[in-house]
Design a protein around this motif. Structure first.
Motif, PDB file in Angstrom:
ATOM      1  N   ARG A 163       3.349  17.464  14.338  1.00  0.00           N
ATOM      2  CA  ARG A 163       4.003  16.450  15.178  1.00  0.00           C
ATOM      3  C   ARG A 163       3.333  15.084  15.023  1.00  0.00           C
ATOM      4  NH1 ARG A 163       3.902  19.835  20.695  1.00  0.00           N
ATOM      5  NH2 ARG A 163       1.833  20.176  19.817  1.00  0.00           N
ATOM      6  N   SER A 164       2.040  15.079  14.763  1.00  0.00           N
ATOM      7  CA  SER A 164       1.349  13.798  14.573  1.00  0.00           C
ATOM      8  C   SER A 164       1.762  13.139  13.259  1.00  0.00           C
ATOM      9  CB  SER A 164      -0.168  13.999  14.594  1.00  0.00           C
ATOM     10  OG  SER A 164      -0.637  14.559  13.373  1.00  0.00           O
ATOM     11  N   LEU A 165       2.144  13.941  12.272  1.00  0.00           N
ATOM     12  CA  LEU A 165       2.465  13.385  10.958  1.00  0.00           C
ATOM     13  C   LEU A 165       3.702  12.488  11.007  1.00  0.00           C
ATOM     14  CD1 LEU A 165       1.702  16.401   8.590  1.00  0.00           C
ATOM     15  CD2 LEU A 165       0.296  14.381   9.043  1.00  0.00           C
ATOM     16  N   GLY A 166       4.720  12.915  11.749  1.00  0.00           N
ATOM     17  CA  GLY A 166       5.918  12.093  11.874  1.00  0.00           C
ATOM     18  C   GLY A 166       5.624  10.767  12.558  1.00  0.00           C
ATOM     19  N   LYS A 172       0.835  -1.196   0.000  1.00  0.00           N
ATOM     20  CA  LYS A 172       0.000   0.000   0.000  1.00  0.00           C
ATOM     21  C   LYS A 172       0.878   1.257   0.000  1.00  0.00           C
ATOM     22  CE  LYS A 172      -4.298  -1.740   0.737  1.00  0.00           C
ATOM     23  NZ  LYS A 172      -4.174  -3.071   0.176  1.00  0.00           N
ATOM     24  N   LEU A 173       0.355   2.304  -0.629  1.00  0.00           N
ATOM     25  CA  LEU A 173       1.014   3.602  -0.681  1.00  0.00           C
ATOM     26  C   LEU A 173       0.096   4.603   0.006  1.00  0.00           C
ATOM     27  CD1 LEU A 173       3.585   4.840  -1.966  1.00  0.00           C
ATOM     28  CD2 LEU A 173       2.187   5.395  -3.959  1.00  0.00           C
ATOM     29  N   ALA A 174       0.671   5.490   0.823  1.00  0.00           N
ATOM     30  CA  ALA A 174      -0.157   6.413   1.594  1.00  0.00           C
ATOM     31  C   ALA A 174       0.374   7.842   1.517  1.00  0.00           C
ATOM     32  CB  ALA A 174      -0.221   5.973   3.056  1.00  0.00           C
ATOM     33  N   ALA A 175      -0.544   8.774   1.724  1.00  0.00           N
ATOM     34  CA  ALA A 175      -0.206  10.183   1.895  1.00  0.00           C
ATOM     35  C   ALA A 175      -0.829  10.657   3.203  1.00  0.00           C
ATOM     36  CB  ALA A 175      -0.723  11.014   0.724  1.00  0.00           C
ATOM     37  N   LEU A 176      -0.168  11.630   3.830  1.00  0.00           N
ATOM     38  CA  LEU A 176      -0.605  12.130   5.131  1.00  0.00           C
ATOM     39  C   LEU A 176      -0.823  13.638   5.096  1.00  0.00           C
ATOM     40  CD1 LEU A 176       1.863  10.159   7.430  1.00  0.00           C
ATOM     41  CD2 LEU A 176      -0.613   9.803   7.289  1.00  0.00           C
ATOM     42  N   VAL A 177      -1.897  14.060   5.743  1.00  0.00           N
ATOM     43  CA  VAL A 177      -2.177  15.482   5.930  1.00  0.00           C
ATOM     44  C   VAL A 177      -2.684  15.664   7.355  1.00  0.00           C
ATOM     45  CG1 VAL A 177      -2.701  15.909   3.480  1.00  0.00           C
ATOM     46  CG2 VAL A 177      -4.551  15.235   5.038  1.00  0.00           C
ATOM     47  N   SER A 178      -2.713  16.918   7.805  1.00  0.00           N
ATOM     48  CA  SER A 178      -3.247  17.186   9.139  1.00  0.00           C
ATOM     49  C   SER A 178      -3.743  18.621   9.207  1.00  0.00           C
ATOM     50  CB  SER A 178      -2.183  16.957  10.222  1.00  0.00           C
ATOM     51  OG  SER A 178      -1.129  17.893  10.095  1.00  0.00           O
ATOM     52  N   ALA A 179      -4.574  18.880  10.197  1.00  0.00           N
ATOM     53  CA  ALA A 179      -5.065  20.228  10.470  1.00  0.00           C
ATOM     54  C   ALA A 179      -5.204  20.375  11.970  1.00  0.00           C
ATOM     55  CB  ALA A 179      -6.405  20.479   9.782  1.00  0.00           C
ATOM     56  N   SER A 180      -4.930  21.575  12.463  1.00  0.00           N
ATOM     57  CA  SER A 180      -5.015  21.808  13.905  1.00  0.00           C
ATOM     58  C   SER A 180      -5.310  23.281  14.165  1.00  0.00           C
ATOM     59  CB  SER A 180      -3.687  21.429  14.567  1.00  0.00           C
ATOM     60  OG  SER A 180      -3.653  21.867  15.912  1.00  0.00           O
ATOM     61  N   PRO A 181      -6.060  23.578  15.228  1.00  0.00           N
ATOM     62  CA  PRO A 181      -6.276  24.978  15.595  1.00  0.00           C
ATOM     63  C   PRO A 181      -4.980  25.673  16.007  1.00  0.00           C
ATOM     64  CG  PRO A 181      -7.857  23.549  16.692  1.00  0.00           C
ATOM     65  CD  PRO A 181      -6.810  22.664  16.093  1.00  0.00           C
ATOM     66  N   GLY A 182      -3.962  24.905  16.378  1.00  0.00           N
ATOM     67  CA  GLY A 182      -2.694  25.478  16.819  1.00  0.00           C
ATOM     68  C   GLY A 182      -1.825  25.970  15.675  1.00  0.00           C
ATOM     69  N   GLY A 183      -0.685  26.501  16.040  1.00  0.00           N
ATOM     70  CA  GLY A 183       0.204  27.111  15.066  1.00  0.00           C
ATOM     71  C   GLY A 183       1.030  26.147  14.253  1.00  0.00           C
TER      72      GLY A 183
END
Length: 196
Positions: free
Chosen positions: A135-138, A119-130
């Motif tokens: 940090r969750s992506l790693g 499987k091949l994956a891509a990662l994204v994230s969003a947060s109210p913080g700056g």
């Protein structure tokens, strides 16, 4: 690219069950972009697939939860993944970890890890913080690599997510929109090269 067949199938979800999750909004946007770029996305909401916390005794007594079996079947039908990973206290969410814990368990003689092989994956994230949940992506990248998934190096972290989306759920920032397109396009193209 859109004329090539078959269109790679990509399972898209967020590691959040909250109805108003910014990561769920970002995952939905990614699914739209994947479709426009020649992929076949399937957006799922983990809220619709609740599972108990992983417990070896529970597994021994009852086997895998029904929702884990549903997700296993869905995962088996897709070549790629796009995951929007929220950040809780600088870490991935318990929901994302628990989902992957159940999915990697063996079932009827089949290794759970075999589901993720190739499987091949891509990662994204969003947060109210700056930091946008970066940090969750790693950590999500490390977890996915541990179970045999190849994760693309491109990633997007949307900071100050409360202001990042407009009233229609679109990203306001053009550079973020372009980055999301680039990630989705690379995932689709890479899957075409691997499976096309």
């Amino acid at each position: 690219m859109t004329d090539r067949q078959p269109h790679p199938r990509i399972l898209v979800f967020a590691g959040s069950s909250r109805a108003g999750s910014y990561n769920k909004a970002l995952a939905r946007l990614a699914a739209e972009r994947i479709e426009q770029l020649g992929g076949r996305p399937t957006f799922i909401d983990l809220r619709d697939h609740p599972m108990p916390l992983y417990d070896g005794d529970l597994e021994a007594e009852q086997g895998l939860p029904e929702n884990a079996l549903v997700l296993r079947r869905g995962l088996a039908d897709h070549e790629g993944l796009l995951i929007a990973s929220p950040e809780y206290n600088g870490f991935i969410t318990p929901l994302l970890k628990n989902t992957l814990d159940w999915l990697t368990r063996p079932h009827e003689g089949e290794s759970g890890l075999a589901l993720f092989e190739g499987k091949l994956a891509a990662l994204v994230s969003a947060s109210p913080g700056g930091l946008g949940g970066i940090r969750s992506l790693g950590l999500a990248r490390q977890l996915l690599a541990n179970i045999g998934v190849t994760v693309l190096p491109d990633q997007l972290a949307v900071a100050k997510a409360a202001e990042a989306f407009d009233d229609t759920g679109r990203l306001r920032d053009e550079k973020q929109r372009e980055k999301l397109d680039a990630i989705c396009g690379r995932l689709v193209d890479s899957l075409h090269r691997l499976h096309g």
